[in-house]
Design a protein around this motif. Structure first.
Motif, PDB file in Angstrom:
ATOM      1  N   THR A 127      45.958  45.077  43.723  1.00 50.83           N
ATOM      2  CA  THR A 127      45.117  44.489  42.424  1.00 50.83           C
ATOM      3  C   THR A 127      43.519  44.768  42.461  1.00 50.83           C
ATOM      4  N   ASP A 128      43.114  44.731  43.707  1.00 52.94           N
ATOM      5  CA  ASP A 128      41.590  45.054  43.718  1.00 52.94           C
ATOM      6  C   ASP A 128      41.392  46.474  43.460  1.00 52.94           C
ATOM      7  N   ASN A 130      43.398  48.522  41.692  1.00 51.56           N
ATOM      8  CA  ASN A 130      43.690  48.632  39.978  1.00 51.56           C
ATOM      9  C   ASN A 130      41.966  48.061  39.275  1.00 51.56           C
ATOM     10  N   GLU A 131      41.496  46.930  39.860  1.00 55.90           N
ATOM     11  CA  GLU A 131      40.016  46.390  39.173  1.00 55.90           C
ATOM     12  C   GLU A 131      39.089  47.634  39.404  1.00 55.90           C
ATOM     13  N   TYR A 132      39.083  48.235  40.642  1.00 57.17           N
ATOM     14  CA  TYR A 132      38.118  49.169  41.146  1.00 57.17           C
ATOM     15  C   TYR A 132      38.141  50.444  39.935  1.00 57.17           C
ATOM     16  N   GLY A 160      41.645  47.880  30.804  1.00 57.77           N
ATOM     17  CA  GLY A 160      41.317  47.141  32.131  1.00 57.77           C
ATOM     18  C   GLY A 160      41.064  45.710  31.944  1.00 57.77           C
ATOM     19  N   THR A 161      41.073  45.200  30.479  1.00 60.37           N
ATOM     20  CA  THR A 161      40.937  43.866  30.181  1.00 60.37           C
ATOM     21  C   THR A 161      42.348  42.862  30.646  1.00 60.37           C
ATOM     22  N   ALA A 163      44.943  42.020  32.977  1.00 53.01           N
ATOM     23  CA  ALA A 163      45.045  41.736  34.421  1.00 53.01           C
ATOM     24  C   ALA A 163      46.460  42.252  34.868  1.00 53.01           C
TER      25      ALA A 163
END
Length: 199
Positions: A127-128, A130-132, A160-161, A163
């Motif tokens: 998850t981190d 992907n957010e990066y 990216g908005t 989750a």
């Protein structure tokens, strides 16, 4: 248990690597854009870099979804079995008088807690990563790029908005918060069982 867990972690780390490659490709493509003499050939290289990054990101998300879907029933059984094992082991620890049996049960419960922690930590890592990818898109100077590239980058920012999480067993979102919830739930069940058995 160790072999299966190690193999699952290796696959999940592979997904993290794919997300990292997507981030790197976006940075590299936009670094070309920062040069003052951007001609048509360099624009094609920028397009190809961004398209490749989007494709890698899409493949990583698809691979993670297929991977989780393949083991959905197994993950559900594992979560249920680990909760039962953790709770029953905690109850057994209270009832033992022998030091050897107590040490054996403490080792057993420690291994289960480590297994729950590592599996949720790896999912949180995905998850981190992907957010990066989207943090990278946001942080590059996409707003000074030509209009066609800005539209591509805005599409990525919009994506990216939403989750992205790994959902295990169809009901459980794998994350560090969920690991803490599993551990506290097992302790709550133990307290309930212990208090009812004392009456």
């Amino acid at each position: 248990m160790v072999a299966t867990g190690t193999m699952l972690i290796a696959y999940l780390k592979h997904i993290c690597g794919m997300f990292s490659i997507a981030s790197f490709r976006i940075k590299k493509a936009m670094a070309i854009n920062m040069q003052h003499d951007v001609n048509e050939e360099k624009m094609i290289i920028i397009y190809k870099g961004i398209i490749c990054a989007i494709d890698i990101h899409r493949k990583a998300t698809e691979f993670s979804q297929v991977f989780i879907k393949s083991f959905e029933g197994s993950f559900f059984c594992f979560i249920a079995a680990s909760m039962v094992c953790l709770t029953s082991t905690l109850v057994q620890i209270i009832t033992y008088n022998s030091t050897e049996q107590l040490v054996l049960q403490l080792i057993h419960i420690s291994v289960l807690y480590i297994y729950v922690f590592l599996s949720n930590y790896t999912a949180q890592d995905i998850t981190d990563h992907n957010e990066y990818v989207f943090a990278t898109v946001y942080n590059v100077e996409w707003y000074v790029a030509p209009l066609h590239i800005q539209k591509m980058m805005l599409f990525l920012l919009q994506k990216g908005t939403k989750a992205f999480h790994l959902i295990l067993g169809g009901i459980f979102v794998a994350s560090m918060e969920s690991a803490a919830m599993l551990i506290s739930t097992s302790i709550s069940y133990f307290t309930f069982l212990y208090s009812t058995s004392m009456k």
